[in-house]
Design an enzyme around this catalytic site. Sequence first.
Site, PDB file in Angstrom:
ATOM      1  N   SER A 233       0.843  -1.193   0.000  1.00  0.00           N
ATOM      2  CA  SER A 233       0.000   0.000   0.000  1.00  0.00           C
ATOM      3  C   SER A 233       0.878   1.244   0.000  1.00  0.00           C
ATOM      4  O   SER A 233       2.066   1.179   0.318  1.00  0.00           O
ATOM      5  CB  SER A 233      -0.910   0.037   1.240  1.00  0.00           C
ATOM      6  OG  SER A 233      -1.783  -1.060   1.269  1.00  0.00           O
ATOM      7  N   SER A 271      -3.486  -3.898  -3.362  1.00  0.00           N
ATOM      8  CA  SER A 271      -2.754  -2.711  -2.934  1.00  0.00           C
ATOM      9  C   SER A 271      -3.726  -1.617  -2.506  1.00  0.00           C
ATOM     10  O   SER A 271      -4.673  -1.289  -3.216  1.00  0.00           O
ATOM     11  CB  SER A 271      -1.871  -2.199  -4.085  1.00  0.00           C
ATOM     12  OG  SER A 271      -1.053  -1.133  -3.663  1.00  0.00           O
ATOM     13  N   ASP A 273      -4.000   2.105  -2.115  1.00  0.00           N
ATOM     14  CA  ASP A 273      -3.280   3.302  -2.559  1.00  0.00           C
ATOM     15  C   ASP A 273      -4.203   4.514  -2.419  1.00  0.00           C
ATOM     16  O   ASP A 273      -5.170   4.648  -3.179  1.00  0.00           O
ATOM     17  CB  ASP A 273      -2.832   3.132  -4.008  1.00  0.00           C
ATOM     18  CG  ASP A 273      -2.070   1.821  -4.210  1.00  0.00           C
ATOM     19  OD1 ASP A 273      -1.189   1.536  -3.397  1.00  0.00           O
ATOM     20  OD2 ASP A 273      -2.388   1.088  -5.157  1.00  0.00           O
TER      21      ASP A 273
END
Length: 353
Positions: A233, A271, A273
Amino acid sequence: MSVSFPLARDFGLIPDGHLRPGALNALCDVPGVAVGHRTIRRDAIATGVTAILPHGGDLFREKVRAGVEVINGFGKSVGLIQVRELGTIETPLLLTNTFGVSACADRLIRRGIAANPAIGRATSTINPLVLECNDGAINDIQAFAVSGDDADAALAAARPGPVAQGALGAGTGMTAFGFKGGIGTASRRMALDGRTFTLGVLVLANFGVSGDLVLPDGRRPSPRAPGGEERGSVIVVMGTDLPLDDRQLTRVARRGAAGLARLGAFWGNGSGDIALCFSTADRVAHDPATPFAPVMRIAEPLIDLPFRAAAEATQEAVLNALCAAPPTPGRDGAFFPSLADWLRENPIHENLS
């Protein structure tokens, strides 16, 4: 002021761009912004909290405008829904590990009530803002090591001067592109209408597949570990003194993704983000004095300027996080080398044709 950790420019890694950094090349180049860290290291614990204060006053009473971009939503941050809906921030921002979110949010709520006893009774509730990454590759995240006292310590340590970077605060246990990751920051100056404004970025870098990192000169450093799934992340926090409304701030936050892409990121399925941008200009009163309030914002045809600043500063902030972090052993026999060591072993002149 000198720093005790290497940064990207020390190795000649200067991202291609048209804008110059601020005096500190940090988020704290934005006047009034302060950053503090609380680092926790003991036994199998390597984690912490990083605090960002947009200004030194009562944020609940004097909110700052903000926008948020969820680049990929595999994340457990708290407070983003209200920021997206109302376009304001009303507490300090805390960064920590995934399982430290609740302790940090609880402490922000309690601090807000202590300063404003009417919260939740005579006035609205408070929206704590805590953003996270999973540091379990190094830290024993199931130990729940982060406490409310650690949040208090990070807030108490917040200062407007140079920002310590690398493996400290929330970045203590983070990794990126197979290297040791962590906290990084950078800034860009913007000239407009005879004035100079600043956009600063602070990242919590914990993303990227091993072997995918691309440096500004085109080299691809290898951490000597096989690539794998993108399950990390990154949190990108931007601040500026340029007047922007919340819609414009969301658009600027979105450009943080351009800086991440320059590094080789593709925002994998697992992920988380998140990019967030706030402006210290044109604060929003909790109790408006009049039924209508003017809003200061940049004219839309000129917004490419902060767009460029966001992309450039995000890219450099991640490189700084990687350069400042030392080699670190991980859990289950893993090891995360330092990008700085790789750069020392592979100086630029040896790779030029």
